[in-house]
Design an enzyme around this catalytic site. Structure first.
Site, short mmCIF file in Angstrom:
data_model
loop_
_atom_site.label_atom_id
_atom_site.label_comp_id
_atom_site.label_asym_id
_atom_site.label_seq_id
_atom_site.Cartn_x
_atom_site.Cartn_y
_atom_site.Cartn_z
N SER A 582 0.01 3.98 2.24
CA SER A 582 1.52 3.69 2.86
C SER A 582 1.96 3.79 1.08
CB SER A 582 2.71 2.22 3.02
OG SER A 582 3.47 2.28 2.81
N ASP A 618 6.15 8.39 13.79
CA ASP A 618 6.27 6.72 12.60
C ASP A 618 7.80 7.03 12.68
OD1 ASP A 618 6.47 5.40 10.49
OD2 ASP A 618 4.45 6.59 10.07
N HIS A 672 3.38 3.37 12.04
CA HIS A 672 3.22 3.23 10.13
C HIS A 672 2.76 2.22 10.70
CE1 HIS A 672 4.62 4.28 6.83
NE2 HIS A 672 4.02 3.01 6.32
#
Length: 709
Positions: A582, A618, A672
């Site tokens: 991320s 996502d 995610h």
């Protein structure tokens, strides 16, 4: 991956104060290996209001009743014709499909080279998973003589003194047709007549709340979609927050007996704030918490009068964060109020709860992170982190004393075993590290000491050594590093090194136990976790010192950490890989551009290989952006290799031009943050196969193939 009950605790709320879109799931699987860059989408304005006149009825930032009405009249704004808009959308969609098809073809061509190694790694991970996870016990929630627990998608009820062999099934995911979901959160009403459960699938960040009416034959009372958090304000009164487009701004109340009703009781007007719910430990108040990254505001619902309007504790003040607990008509407030702007424990009477009446009870030491906080009838426990070490501080409200206990050196993560009762005499929790499976501990208030619980058929890790270092960054700041390696490994400077980094949103690096980390240790790898600024490992100032305009400090910290690791004899650049997930991809990408020689630099300024995992659905990182990014990255790496090959002497290690692998693995399922054990198993196996192959090619150039761009 085994779903586990997740009790809302201060840990989640503290993280939410610095990162408004919070997660309660404990199973964030690794998303990337080597360099992973899920590029966050840029903020954009969907509707431009230049040269427009807007009229709206203003409302306070947080309102008990919705009062948001506005109209927007635009003047002089050019609007594309419907035909041109449709043409643009079709072109964009065709480009997306073309890029996706190209990347899928590239992956299909390149994946066979990892097939054998992926199979070996998968089998080893399954073996470790069965050894450690299946022997561990899921958390228990105790209500008097009743114990509730979850196993394999079922929720059971057992008597505390009767053993769990006679447990009764209250709920089953499969029986209700939710086979693709896992249990995220459980709340039991005070009279144990109702149970609320949230179920979440891997492909969505929104959860579904199911309310069960308990009894001889439990039945489903209600199903509420798109719920984030929920708490019982009374025996049959449930408060919950609705989630939409990753935002949570409305609080509803619903009842189940007598006059059944559902109504909106609070709405947040400011889109920067995220709302969730929490019950004080003694169940005296339900708190409505509205948090932005820097500011918070709390409203109280009196659980004795759940239909009355919520009461404000302290109006939001920019930069002021606080969280509320209750004990004997006193509010105990964790807050950043006052200097320094770190967390302190303060108190105030319920009747005079404004910040002008807050009195200091306890202040944290400098560069200390408050990880979690639990309130009991006469004491409170603080779990703290300082320079990577975990501490347990016990504050007595009776003797007005503080006892500090340093937890085992290897411990990196802790988790409360359940939501303990307010009057309990013992607090149970688990300690773990990336390579140490959860181990049970307890603190006894009566004995005033820490108790290590018996091991339940889980092998003890004895061959792993934990080292803690401090790297001096560019501005002389000392940055903590946690290192794990096999005690039996010789010539550590020749061993492969996997460096982990995050450094964003005030969140700590995920250092919970993972089977793949233990496997790497057993195979001679070195694991290093760099706690750079921007994260939260050393308090709120550690985060502030590495975000926004200070983001470059995180890069300096990471560079200093890797250099120190090499200086201390932990591997060397050509055996070093970097893992980031991320927002951590920002620092990883920056380091590759600023100092690529630190990461598998076979030829000076040679760009490292990259493995990127993306998901078609996502919600946080659209696939279109990833596809375009990969195309640009691949072109830049090839152009760079072409330029440098004419200017530098090629290293004797790899004959010919070495061109990095830029690989994109697009997954149809997954999101995610959350992933099941089965899905993460395949993903992690691919990542580790890639890592092994890349670093193996450095040590064994005869296996290197020049093609694969």
């Amino acid at each position: 991956m085994k779903a586990r009950m997740c009790c809302a605790g201060l840990r989640n709320l503290l993280q939410g104060l610095s990162f408004s879109a919070k997660y309660y799931s404990k199973h964030n699987s690794p998303q990337t290996v080597c360099l992973f860059s899920k590029i966050a989408p840029k903020k954009c304005h969907i509707l431009g209001c230049s040269k427009s006149t807007c009229t709206h009825r203003t409302a306070p930032p947080g309102s008990i009743l919705p009062c948001r009405f506005f109209s927007c009249k635009q003047e002089g704004t050019k609007v594309l014709s419907k035909r041109k808009q449709n043409t643009s959308m079709v072109t964009s969609e065709l480009l997306h499909k073309s890029l996706l098809k190209s990347e899928q073809k590239n992956w299909n061509n390149i994946s066979p080279r990892y097939k054998a190694m992926t199979k070996r790694i998968r089998e080893k991970l399954e073996e470790l998973h069965n050894m450690y996870t299946l022997n561990s016990r899921s958390p228990r929630i105790r209500f008097g003589e009743n114990v509730y627990f979850e196993e394999n998608g079922c929720i059971f009820l057992a008597k505390a003194d009767d053993g769990e062999g006679n447990a009764k099934i209250l709920f089953s995911i499969e029986d209700l047709g939710f086979s693709d979901a896992f249990i995220q959160r459980i709340r039991i009403s005070a009279d144990q007549r109702y149970m609320a459960i949230s179920l979440k699938s891997e492909n969505s960040e929104e959860a579904t709340c199911i309310i069960m009416k308990l009894g001889n034959l439990p039945v489903v009372e209600k199903v509420i979609p798109s719920v984030f958090s929920f708490e019982w304000a009374a025996n049959d009164v449930l408060y919950y927050t609705a989630q939409k487009n990753l935002k949570c701004q409305n609080v509803f109340m619903t009842t189940f007996t007598y006059q059944k009703l559902t109504k909106l009781v609070y709405t947040e007007q400011d889109a920067r704030f995220f709302v969730d719910l929490y019950c004080t430990k003694d169940r005296r108040f339900l708190t409505i918490n509205s948090n932005s990254k820097t500011t918070s505001e709390v409203w109280l619902v009196d659980c004795r009068h759940p239909f009355e309007s919520p009461a404000l504790v302290q109006a939001r003040t920019t930069g002021l964060m606080y969280h509320v607990e209750h004990r004997k008509d006193q509010l105990y407030i964790l807050t950043t109020y006052g200097e320094p702007a770190e967390y302190k424990l303060m108190k105030a009477p319920v009747a005079s709860r404004g910040k002008e009446n807050w009195q200091l009870v306890y202040a944290l030491e400098r560069k200390t992170k408050l990880v979690d906080f639990e309130m009991f009838s006469d004491d409170c426990i603080m779990f703290l982190k300082n320079a990577g070490h975990l501490y347990l501080n016990v504050i007595s409200f009776v003797s007005h004393s503080v006892q500090s206990i340093k937890l085992p050196t290897w411990a990196c993560e802790f988790e409360l075993e359940s939501h303990p009762e307010h009057t309990t005499s013992t607090c149970y929790f688990q300690l773990s590290s990336p390579v140490h499976p959860p181990k049970r501990f307890a603190y006894s208030f009566k004995e005033n000491n820490l108790i290590e619980q018996a091991v339940q058929e889980v092998p003890i890790i004895t061959n792993c050594h934990t080292t803690r270092l401090l790297a001096k960054s560019k501005d002389e700041t000392l940055v903590p590093i946690t290192v794990f390696h096999n005690k039996n490994s010789k010539e550590l400077h020749r061993r492969p090194l996997l460096v982990h980094v995050y450094g964003a949103y005030g969140l700590d690096l995920n250092m919970s136990f993972k089977e793949e980390k233990l496997m790497l240790i057993e195979e001679g790898w070195i694991l290093a976790y760099c706690h750079v600024r921007g994260g939260g490992e050393q308090g709120l100032s550690w985060h502030r010192d590495g975000c926004q305009h200070n983001k470059l400090k995180g890069l300096h910290d990471l560079r200093a950490c890797i250099r120190l690791l090499h200086q201390e004899g932990f591997s060397q650049p050509k055996h070093t890989a970097l893992a980031a997930a991320s927002a951590g991809g920002v620092l990883a990408g920056a380091l590759c551009n600023a100092d690529p020689a630190l990461l598998r630099a076979v030829v000076l300024q040679c760009y490292p290989s990259v493995f990127i995992t993306a998901y078609e659905n996502d919600e946080r990182v659209p696939l279109t952006g990833i596809l375009q990014y990969v195309q640009k990255l691949r072109k830049a790496a090839l152009d760079h290799a072409s330029r440098t090959s004419k200017k530098v002497i090629i290293s004797f290690i790899v004959p010919g031009n070495w061109i990095p692998n830029i690989i994109l693995d697009v997954q149809a399922n997954g999101s995610h943050c959350d992933s099941s054990w089965e899905h993460s198993l395949n993903e992690v196996a691919r990542h580790l196969a890639f890592l092994n192959r890349e670093l193996e090619e450095v040590c064994h150039p005869q296996h290197h193939s020049k093609s694969c761009k």
